[in-house]
Motif scaffolding. Structure first.
Motif, PDB file in Angstrom:
ATOM      1  N   HIS A  81       0.830  -1.201   0.000  1.00 47.90           N
ATOM      2  CA  HIS A  81       0.000   0.000   0.000  1.00 47.90           C
ATOM      3  C   HIS A  81       0.867   1.253   0.000  1.00 47.90           C
ATOM      4  CE1 HIS A  81      -3.778  -2.057   0.602  1.00 47.90           C
ATOM      5  NE2 HIS A  81      -3.221  -2.782   1.561  1.00 47.90           N
ATOM      6  N   ILE A  82       0.289   2.344  -0.427  1.00 49.93           N
ATOM      7  CA  ILE A  82       0.986   3.624  -0.413  1.00 49.93           C
ATOM      8  C   ILE A  82       1.137   4.086   1.039  1.00 49.93           C
ATOM      9  CG2 ILE A  82       0.809   6.063  -1.061  1.00 49.93           C
ATOM     10  CD1 ILE A  82      -0.724   5.110  -3.558  1.00 49.93           C
ATOM     11  N   VAL A  83       2.333   4.544   1.378  1.00 51.05           N
ATOM     12  CA  VAL A  83       2.610   5.001   2.730  1.00 51.05           C
ATOM     13  C   VAL A  83       3.148   6.423   2.653  1.00 51.05           C
ATOM     14  CG1 VAL A  83       3.997   4.596   4.799  1.00 51.05           C
ATOM     15  CG2 VAL A  83       3.159   2.662   3.468  1.00 51.05           C
ATOM     16  N   VAL A  84       2.572   7.298   3.459  1.00 54.01           N
ATOM     17  CA  VAL A  84       3.046   8.681   3.522  1.00 54.01           C
ATOM     18  C   VAL A  84       3.926   8.793   4.765  1.00 54.01           C
ATOM     19  CG1 VAL A  84       2.360  11.095   3.714  1.00 54.01           C
ATOM     20  CG2 VAL A  84       0.964   9.507   2.402  1.00 54.01           C
ATOM     21  N   ASP A  85       5.171   9.175   4.549  1.00 53.75           N
ATOM     22  CA  ASP A  85       6.123   9.237   5.662  1.00 53.75           C
ATOM     23  C   ASP A  85       6.676  10.651   5.850  1.00 53.75           C
ATOM     24  OD1 ASP A  85       7.572   9.297   3.365  1.00 53.75           O
ATOM     25  OD2 ASP A  85       8.885   7.623   3.865  1.00 53.75           O
ATOM     26  N   LEU A  86       5.777  11.610   5.944  1.00 57.19           N
ATOM     27  CA  LEU A  86       6.195  13.005   6.086  1.00 57.19           C
ATOM     28  C   LEU A  86       6.921  13.278   7.397  1.00 57.19           C
ATOM     29  CD1 LEU A  86       2.987  14.771   4.742  1.00 57.19           C
ATOM     30  CD2 LEU A  86       5.153  14.445   3.553  1.00 57.19           C
ATOM     31  N   LEU A  87       6.536  12.589   8.465  1.00 56.46           N
ATOM     32  CA  LEU A  87       7.088  12.886   9.785  1.00 56.46           C
ATOM     33  C   LEU A  87       8.164  11.899  10.229  1.00 56.46           C
ATOM     34  CD1 LEU A  87       3.761  13.809  11.601  1.00 56.46           C
ATOM     35  CD2 LEU A  87       5.463  15.349  10.620  1.00 56.46           C
ATOM     36  N   ASP A  88       8.548  10.977   9.376  1.00 53.37           N
ATOM     37  CA  ASP A  88       9.527   9.967   9.779  1.00 53.37           C
ATOM     38  C   ASP A  88      10.871  10.564  10.183  1.00 53.37           C
ATOM     39  OD1 ASP A  88       7.589   8.159   9.292  1.00 53.37           O
ATOM     40  OD2 ASP A  88       8.689   6.997   7.795  1.00 53.37           O
ATOM     41  N   ASN A  89      11.285  11.629   9.518  1.00 54.14           N
ATOM     42  CA  ASN A  89      12.571  12.238   9.855  1.00 54.14           C
ATOM     43  C   ASN A  89      12.494  13.073  11.128  1.00 54.14           C
ATOM     44  OD1 ASN A  89      13.764  11.117   7.607  1.00 54.14           O
ATOM     45  ND2 ASN A  89      13.287  12.869   6.309  1.00 54.14           N
ATOM     46  N   VAL A  90      11.292  13.490  11.501  1.00 54.97           N
ATOM     47  CA  VAL A  90      11.104  14.341  12.686  1.00 54.97           C
ATOM     48  C   VAL A  90      10.921  13.503  13.941  1.00 54.97           C
ATOM     49  CG1 VAL A  90       9.643  16.123  13.704  1.00 54.97           C
ATOM     50  CG2 VAL A  90      10.077  16.139  11.248  1.00 54.97           C
ATOM     51  N   LEU A  91      10.130  12.450  13.836  1.00 54.62           N
ATOM     52  CA  LEU A  91       9.834  11.604  14.993  1.00 54.62           C
ATOM     53  C   LEU A  91      10.930  10.570  15.198  1.00 54.62           C
ATOM     54  CD1 LEU A  91       6.053  10.982  14.247  1.00 54.62           C
ATOM     55  CD2 LEU A  91       7.030  12.678  15.796  1.00 54.62           C
ATOM     56  N   GLY A  92      11.101  10.139  16.409  1.00 53.51           N
ATOM     57  CA  GLY A  92      12.088   9.114  16.713  1.00 53.51           C
ATOM     58  C   GLY A  92      11.609   7.733  16.304  1.00 53.51           C
ATOM     59  N   GLN A  93      12.533   6.785  16.252  1.00 51.56           N
ATOM     60  CA  GLN A  93      12.212   5.417  15.834  1.00 51.56           C
ATOM     61  C   GLN A  93      11.222   4.741  16.784  1.00 51.56           C
ATOM     62  OE1 GLN A  93      12.953   3.572  13.078  1.00 51.56           O
ATOM     63  NE2 GLN A  93      13.634   5.539  12.283  1.00 51.56           N
ATOM     64  N   LYS A  94      11.344   5.019  18.084  1.00 53.76           N
ATOM     65  CA  LYS A  94      10.428   4.392  19.044  1.00 53.76           C
ATOM     66  C   LYS A  94       9.002   4.902  18.841  1.00 53.76           C
ATOM     67  CE  LYS A  94      13.839   3.518  22.632  1.00 53.76           C
ATOM     68  NZ  LYS A  94      14.034   2.103  22.573  1.00 53.76           N
ATOM     69  N   VAL A  95       8.861   6.203  18.588  1.00 53.88           N
ATOM     70  CA  VAL A  95       7.530   6.770  18.336  1.00 53.88           C
ATOM     71  C   VAL A  95       6.954   6.191  17.052  1.00 53.88           C
ATOM     72  CG1 VAL A  95       6.268   8.910  17.838  1.00 53.88           C
ATOM     73  CG2 VAL A  95       8.047   8.894  19.592  1.00 53.88           C
ATOM     74  N   LEU A  96       7.769   6.057  16.026  1.00 54.66           N
ATOM     75  CA  LEU A  96       7.307   5.481  14.762  1.00 54.66           C
ATOM     76  C   LEU A  96       6.858   4.034  14.938  1.00 54.66           C
ATOM     77  CD1 LEU A  96       9.882   6.927  12.214  1.00 54.66           C
ATOM     78  CD2 LEU A  96       7.485   7.557  12.505  1.00 54.66           C
ATOM     79  N   LYS A  97       7.574   3.275  15.751  1.00 55.81           N
ATOM     80  CA  LYS A  97       7.184   1.885  15.995  1.00 55.81           C
ATOM     81  C   LYS A  97       5.850   1.817  16.732  1.00 55.81           C
ATOM     82  CE  LYS A  97      11.572  -0.451  15.748  1.00 55.81           C
ATOM     83  NZ  LYS A  97      11.557  -1.831  15.330  1.00 55.81           N
ATOM     84  N   VAL A  98       5.669   2.677  17.727  1.00 56.45           N
ATOM     85  CA  VAL A  98       4.400   2.700  18.457  1.00 56.45           C
ATOM     86  C   VAL A  98       3.259   3.117  17.529  1.00 56.45           C
ATOM     87  CG1 VAL A  98       3.126   3.874  20.301  1.00 56.45           C
ATOM     88  CG2 VAL A  98       5.451   3.066  20.714  1.00 56.45           C
ATOM     89  N   LEU A  99       3.487   4.155  16.716  1.00 60.57           N
ATOM     90  CA  LEU A  99       2.461   4.594  15.767  1.00 60.57           C
ATOM     91  C   LEU A  99       2.147   3.503  14.747  1.00 60.57           C
ATOM     92  CD1 LEU A  99       3.492   8.302  15.084  1.00 60.57           C
ATOM     93  CD2 LEU A  99       1.507   7.486  16.367  1.00 60.57           C
ATOM     94  N   GLY A 100       3.157   2.770  14.307  1.00 57.97           N
ATOM     95  CA  GLY A 100       2.945   1.667  13.374  1.00 57.97           C
ATOM     96  C   GLY A 100       2.102   0.563  13.984  1.00 57.97           C
TER      97      GLY A 100
END
Length: 171
Positions: A81-100
């Motif tokens: 699927h299409i994924v929009v990753d606008l905030l990936d560079n701003v947010l930390g890896q742990k936050v991205l994992k929780v959001l995922g």
């Protein structure tokens, strides 16, 4: 070359998922071929013989439902699927994992409950004897098929989401 050898060579999925993906892609490809054939025969019949294929529009609608919902679990399982990753560079890896993980839980539960409701509607259609407008085919079975594919998609989302969240190494 045997079918098992061919599937093992061309599909990277593991275990029974490999055969399920193969089966769903076979269904989608077969339906797509039949849709193409129906459309060609309908157009040729309409313009060359002034006699279109009876029920071609209805067959196309049913075929599209079969094809799209056969491909949906496969595309989801493969993460296509299409994924929009606008905030990936701003947010930390742990936050991205929780959001995922949260998004996987929300999407999979939504697909599950959507499947439950669609299945109930399909059962009701079957009980009431609802058929398609032109060909008179029972429409409840298509609804139940859509519900089952929605449940498979829910399983694919939660499997993929948990796997990517817990087992993908940090960048």
């Amino acid at each position: 070359m045997s079918l098992a050898t061919w599937v093992n060579r061309h599909y990277s999925e593991k275990g029974p998922a490999k055969w399920l993906v193969f089966l769903l892609e076979l269904v989608a490809a077969s339906v797509l071929f039949l849709l193409m054939l129906t459309t060609c025969l309908d157009v040729a019949g309409r313009y060359l013989f002034s006699s279109p294929v009876p029920g071609a529009t209805e067959l196309t609608r049913l075929g599209l439902a079969l094809m799209v919902f056969a491909a949906m679990p496969v595309v989801t399982y493969r993460g296509g699927h299409i994924v929009v990753d606008l905030l990936d560079n701003v947010l930390g890896q742990k936050v991205l994992k929780v959001l995922g993980l949260v998004s996987a839980l929300i999407i999979s539960s939504s697909m599950y409950f959507l499947g439950v409701r669609i299945f109930e509607l399909g059962e009701r259609s079957i009980r009431r004897g609802v058929v398609t407008e032109f060909l008179g085919m029972p429409s409840g079975y298509i609804s139940e098929y859509i519900a089952i594919m929605s449940w498979l998609t829910a399983a694919a989302v939660i499997t993929l989401g948990v796997h990517r969240t817990l087992f993908t190494p940090e960048k």
